[in-house]
Scaffold this motif. Structure first.
Motif, PDB file in Angstrom:
ATOM      1  N   PRO A 245       4.330  -8.202   5.718  1.00  0.00           N
ATOM      2  CA  PRO A 245       5.190  -8.849   4.712  1.00  0.00           C
ATOM      3  C   PRO A 245       5.426  -7.946   3.500  1.00  0.00           C
ATOM      4  CG  PRO A 245       3.416 -10.305   5.424  1.00  0.00           C
ATOM      5  CD  PRO A 245       3.092  -8.946   5.955  1.00  0.00           C
ATOM      6  N   ILE A 246       6.591  -8.104   2.879  1.00  0.00           N
ATOM      7  CA  ILE A 246       6.969  -7.298   1.711  1.00  0.00           C
ATOM      8  C   ILE A 246       7.384  -8.234   0.578  1.00  0.00           C
ATOM      9  CG2 ILE A 246       8.506  -5.500   0.833  1.00  0.00           C
ATOM     10  CD1 ILE A 246       8.878  -4.538   3.686  1.00  0.00           C
ATOM     11  N   ARG A 247       6.921  -7.927  -0.629  1.00  0.00           N
ATOM     12  CA  ARG A 247       7.305  -8.706  -1.811  1.00  0.00           C
ATOM     13  C   ARG A 247       7.957  -7.783  -2.830  1.00  0.00           C
ATOM     14  NH1 ARG A 247       2.100 -12.664  -3.042  1.00  0.00           N
ATOM     15  NH2 ARG A 247       1.597 -13.188  -0.863  1.00  0.00           N
ATOM     16  N   TYR A 248       8.899  -8.348  -3.594  1.00  0.00           N
ATOM     17  CA  TYR A 248       9.625  -7.587  -4.600  1.00  0.00           C
ATOM     18  C   TYR A 248       9.445  -8.259  -5.962  1.00  0.00           C
ATOM     19  CZ  TYR A 248      12.039  -5.935  -0.373  1.00  0.00           C
ATOM     20  OH  TYR A 248      12.332  -5.434   0.877  1.00  0.00           O
ATOM     21  N   SER A 249       9.256  -7.452  -7.004  1.00  0.00           N
ATOM     22  CA  SER A 249       9.173  -8.007  -8.355  1.00  0.00           C
ATOM     23  C   SER A 249       9.714  -6.967  -9.354  1.00  0.00           C
ATOM     24  CB  SER A 249       7.730  -8.380  -8.699  1.00  0.00           C
ATOM     25  OG  SER A 249       6.900  -7.224  -8.743  1.00  0.00           O
ATOM     26  N   PRO A 250      10.292  -7.390 -10.468  1.00  0.00           N
ATOM     27  CA  PRO A 250      10.522  -8.799 -10.833  1.00  0.00           C
ATOM     28  C   PRO A 250      11.713  -9.435 -10.120  1.00  0.00           C
ATOM     29  CG  PRO A 250      11.369  -7.358 -12.536  1.00  0.00           C
ATOM     30  CD  PRO A 250      10.709  -6.463 -11.528  1.00  0.00           C
ATOM     31  N   TRP A 251      12.549  -8.611  -9.469  1.00  0.00           N
ATOM     32  CA  TRP A 251      13.706  -9.125  -8.743  1.00  0.00           C
ATOM     33  C   TRP A 251      13.782  -8.441  -7.390  1.00  0.00           C
ATOM     34  CZ3 TRP A 251      14.724  -6.389 -13.451  1.00  0.00           C
ATOM     35  CH2 TRP A 251      14.730  -7.188 -14.607  1.00  0.00           C
ATOM     36  N   HIS A 252      14.699  -8.921  -6.592  1.00  0.00           N
ATOM     37  CA  HIS A 252      14.942  -8.320  -5.275  1.00  0.00           C
ATOM     38  C   HIS A 252      16.017  -7.235  -5.395  1.00  0.00           C
ATOM     39  CE1 HIS A 252      14.743  -8.052  -0.971  1.00  0.00           C
ATOM     40  NE2 HIS A 252      14.151  -9.213  -0.824  1.00  0.00           N
ATOM     41  N   GLY A 253      16.042  -6.573  -6.543  1.00  0.00           N
ATOM     42  CA  GLY A 253      17.045  -5.548  -6.798  1.00  0.00           C
ATOM     43  C   GLY A 253      17.154  -5.241  -8.279  1.00  0.00           C
ATOM     44  N   PHE A 254      18.272  -4.635  -8.683  1.00  0.00           N
ATOM     45  CA  PHE A 254      18.507  -4.226 -10.060  1.00  0.00           C
ATOM     46  C   PHE A 254      19.647  -5.065 -10.649  1.00  0.00           C
ATOM     47  CE2 PHE A 254      17.416  -0.521  -7.436  1.00  0.00           C
ATOM     48  CZ  PHE A 254      16.204  -0.151  -8.007  1.00  0.00           C
ATOM     49  N   PRO A 255      19.398  -5.841 -11.703  1.00  0.00           N
ATOM     50  CA  PRO A 255      20.478  -6.631 -12.308  1.00  0.00           C
ATOM     51  C   PRO A 255      21.625  -5.758 -12.787  1.00  0.00           C
ATOM     52  CG  PRO A 255      18.337  -7.363 -13.111  1.00  0.00           C
ATOM     53  CD  PRO A 255      18.094  -6.089 -12.341  1.00  0.00           C
ATOM     54  N   ALA A 256      22.849  -6.224 -12.551  1.00  0.00           N
ATOM     55  CA  ALA A 256      24.035  -5.422 -12.872  1.00  0.00           C
ATOM     56  C   ALA A 256      24.231  -5.252 -14.373  1.00  0.00           C
ATOM     57  CB  ALA A 256      25.273  -6.071 -12.254  1.00  0.00           C
ATOM     58  N   GLN A 275       5.738  -4.530  -3.001  1.00  0.00           N
ATOM     59  CA  GLN A 275       4.347  -4.706  -2.587  1.00  0.00           C
ATOM     60  C   GLN A 275       4.286  -4.935  -1.076  1.00  0.00           C
ATOM     61  OE1 GLN A 275       2.353  -7.949  -4.560  1.00  0.00           O
ATOM     62  NE2 GLN A 275       0.827  -8.123  -2.935  1.00  0.00           N
ATOM     63  N   PHE A 276       3.500  -4.112  -0.412  1.00  0.00           N
ATOM     64  CA  PHE A 276       3.318  -4.242   1.025  1.00  0.00           C
ATOM     65  C   PHE A 276       2.027  -5.012   1.300  1.00  0.00           C
ATOM     66  CE2 PHE A 276       5.798  -0.410   0.252  1.00  0.00           C
ATOM     67  CZ  PHE A 276       6.896  -0.631   1.071  1.00  0.00           C
ATOM     68  N   ASP A 277       2.184  -6.231   1.791  1.00  0.00           N
ATOM     69  CA  ASP A 277       1.029  -7.084   2.076  1.00  0.00           C
ATOM     70  C   ASP A 277       0.461  -6.765   3.455  1.00  0.00           C
ATOM     71  OD1 ASP A 277       0.414  -8.601  -0.095  1.00  0.00           O
ATOM     72  OD2 ASP A 277       1.754 -10.248   0.404  1.00  0.00           O
ATOM     73  N   GLN A 278      -0.776  -6.313   3.468  1.00  0.00           N
ATOM     74  CA  GLN A 278      -1.490  -6.080   4.723  1.00  0.00           C
ATOM     75  C   GLN A 278      -0.770  -5.161   5.708  1.00  0.00           C
ATOM     76  OE1 GLN A 278      -4.586  -7.439   5.185  1.00  0.00           O
ATOM     77  NE2 GLN A 278      -4.482  -8.374   3.163  1.00  0.00           N
ATOM     78  N   PRO A 279      -0.361  -3.970   5.294  1.00  0.00           N
ATOM     79  CA  PRO A 279       0.202  -3.038   6.281  1.00  0.00           C
ATOM     80  C   PRO A 279      -0.894  -2.593   7.246  1.00  0.00           C
ATOM     81  CG  PRO A 279      -0.125  -1.926   4.187  1.00  0.00           C
ATOM     82  CD  PRO A 279      -0.408  -3.372   3.935  1.00  0.00           C
ATOM     83  N   MET A 280      -0.525  -2.275   8.454  1.00  0.00           N
ATOM     84  CA  MET A 280      -1.494  -1.886   9.471  1.00  0.00           C
ATOM     85  C   MET A 280      -2.255  -0.630   9.034  1.00  0.00           C
ATOM     86  SD  MET A 280      -2.732  -2.677  12.487  1.00  0.00           S
ATOM     87  CE  MET A 280      -1.463  -3.721  13.240  1.00  0.00           C
ATOM     88  N   SER A 281      -3.570  -0.647   9.220  1.00  0.00           N
ATOM     89  CA  SER A 281      -4.405   0.498   8.856  1.00  0.00           C
ATOM     90  C   SER A 281      -4.367   1.554   9.951  1.00  0.00           C
ATOM     91  CB  SER A 281      -5.843   0.055   8.610  1.00  0.00           C
ATOM     92  OG  SER A 281      -5.924  -0.879   7.556  1.00  0.00           O
ATOM     93  N   ASN A 282      -4.586   2.814   9.539  1.00  0.00           N
ATOM     94  CA  ASN A 282      -4.702   3.956  10.459  1.00  0.00           C
ATOM     95  C   ASN A 282      -3.441   4.167  11.292  1.00  0.00           C
ATOM     96  OD1 ASN A 282      -7.497   4.352   9.670  1.00  0.00           O
ATOM     97  ND2 ASN A 282      -7.970   2.569  10.951  1.00  0.00           N
ATOM     98  N   VAL A 283      -2.298   3.760  10.760  1.00  0.00           N
ATOM     99  CA  VAL A 283      -1.016   3.945  11.444  1.00  0.00           C
ATOM    100  C   VAL A 283      -0.015   4.493  10.430  1.00  0.00           C
ATOM    101  CG1 VAL A 283       0.904   2.817  12.618  1.00  0.00           C
ATOM    102  CG2 VAL A 283      -1.436   2.082  13.089  1.00  0.00           C
TER     103      VAL A 283
END
Length: 314
Positions: A245-256, A275-283
């Motif tokens: 899973p991937i999370r974005y903050s403070p927005w999902h992009g750049f305000p115009a 933020q990368f939540d729980q990416p696979m280890s050793n890969v």
């Protein structure tokens, strides 16, 4: 033989002394006083004219420069490199691997993650404490309904960064959720042409981002927020499986409303923490992040509108 040699040496010495000063012709170094005066006046006039010509050319050149230090050529004036923004990321690799794009660290190892954490700490320094500052002469709070004035710039507060994408959390590198920060390169006078309806969204845009835009549109009274949208995903099917899973903050992009950049003092470009939540280890995971607007072209060869990096968590 020796006498003849000494005689020639004496003659040469006499000749040199005569060249330096000839008492009969009153010449110094082969010239009379009037001759030295004439050649001196000539070179004074010559170099004065040369200096004057140089000064005039510099004055004409400076007349072509912008007093606000803006470049002569701006987006739309030249080739594709002037019309399309590029995107960068932090943290950058270590100095010995300056050409690498690999973020490789040992999870929970404070010594190993030190470089990555310090890179992000240094990058975020200009943004720190912005929420406690007054608006001042140039900085103001902005929104879609409150755009900055001609001599104003929009505030970006470091407190907007959430979850583990914070300095206090070591940007998630001491846990299982590493963060990277994205930014668009500064391009003077460049204005994003944002998407205004779902029909305008390109086919290649990831479905997760389209779903997010549709949700935001519903929350915004049926209007798509004016944003340069950002998406990050694995480049290959295996990468997409391992990235998590991937999370974005403070927005999902750049305000115009942060654009255009006009070299106004106090300007801080908007940033997006991914933020990368729980990416696979050793890969080794190949990741590509893209910026989305109607006037942003994605070009991998010239690295326009996107950025590529690899993530490896031991």
């Amino acid at each position: 033989m020796a006498d003849a040699y000494m005689k020639k040496a004496g003659d040469r010495d006499t000749t040199f002394k005569t060249f330096v000063w000839n008492s009969e012709t009153k010449q110094f170094l082969g010239r009379t006083g009037s001759s030295w005066f004439k050649i001196g006046v000539f070179y004074i006039i010559f170099y004065a004219c040369l200096a004057g010509f140089f000064a005039i050319m510099m004055a004409v050149f400076y007349q072509t420069l912008d007093t606000n230090h803006l470049p002569k050529y701006t987006p739309g004036d030249g080739g594709s490199l002037l019309r399309n923004p590029a995107m960068g990321f932090r943290p950058l690799p270590r100095a010995e691997n300056v050409e690498s794009t690999l973020i490789w660290y040992k999870n929970g190892d404070n010594d190993d993650i030190k470089h990555w954490v310090e890179q992000l700490n240094d990058f975020i320094k200009p943004y720190e404490g912005t929420s406690a500052k007054t608006s001042g002469q140039h900085v103001t709070d902005c929104s879609e309904s409150k755009l900055p004035g001609p001599e104003e710039v929009c505030r970006f507060e470091d407190e907007w960064l959430t979850d583990k994408c914070q300095k206090a959390e070591k940007w998630g590198y001491n846990r299982e959720s590493p963060c990277i920060i994205l930014k668009l390169n500064k391009m003077i006078k460049w204005i994003p042409d944002v998407y205004e309806s779902m029909d305008e969204l390109p086919e290649k845009m990831p479905k997760l981002l389209k779903d997010h835009i549709e949700k935001r549109m519903a929350e915004n009274g049926g209007k798509i927020p004016k944003m340069i949208w950002v998406s990050c995903e694995g480049e290959n099917p295996a990468d997409q499986e391992y990235i998590g899973p991937i999370r974005y903050s403070p927005w999902h992009g750049f305000p115009a409303y942060y654009f255009p950049y006009m070299h106004t003092p106090g300007y801080l470009p908007p940033i997006v923490a991914v933020q990368f939540d729980q990416p696979m280890s050793n890969v080794l995971i190949n990741i590509e992040c893209r910026a989305w607007a109607k006037n942003i072209i994605h070009d991998r060869q010239n690295r326009l509108g996107l950025v590529h990096f690899e993530l490896l968590k031991d």
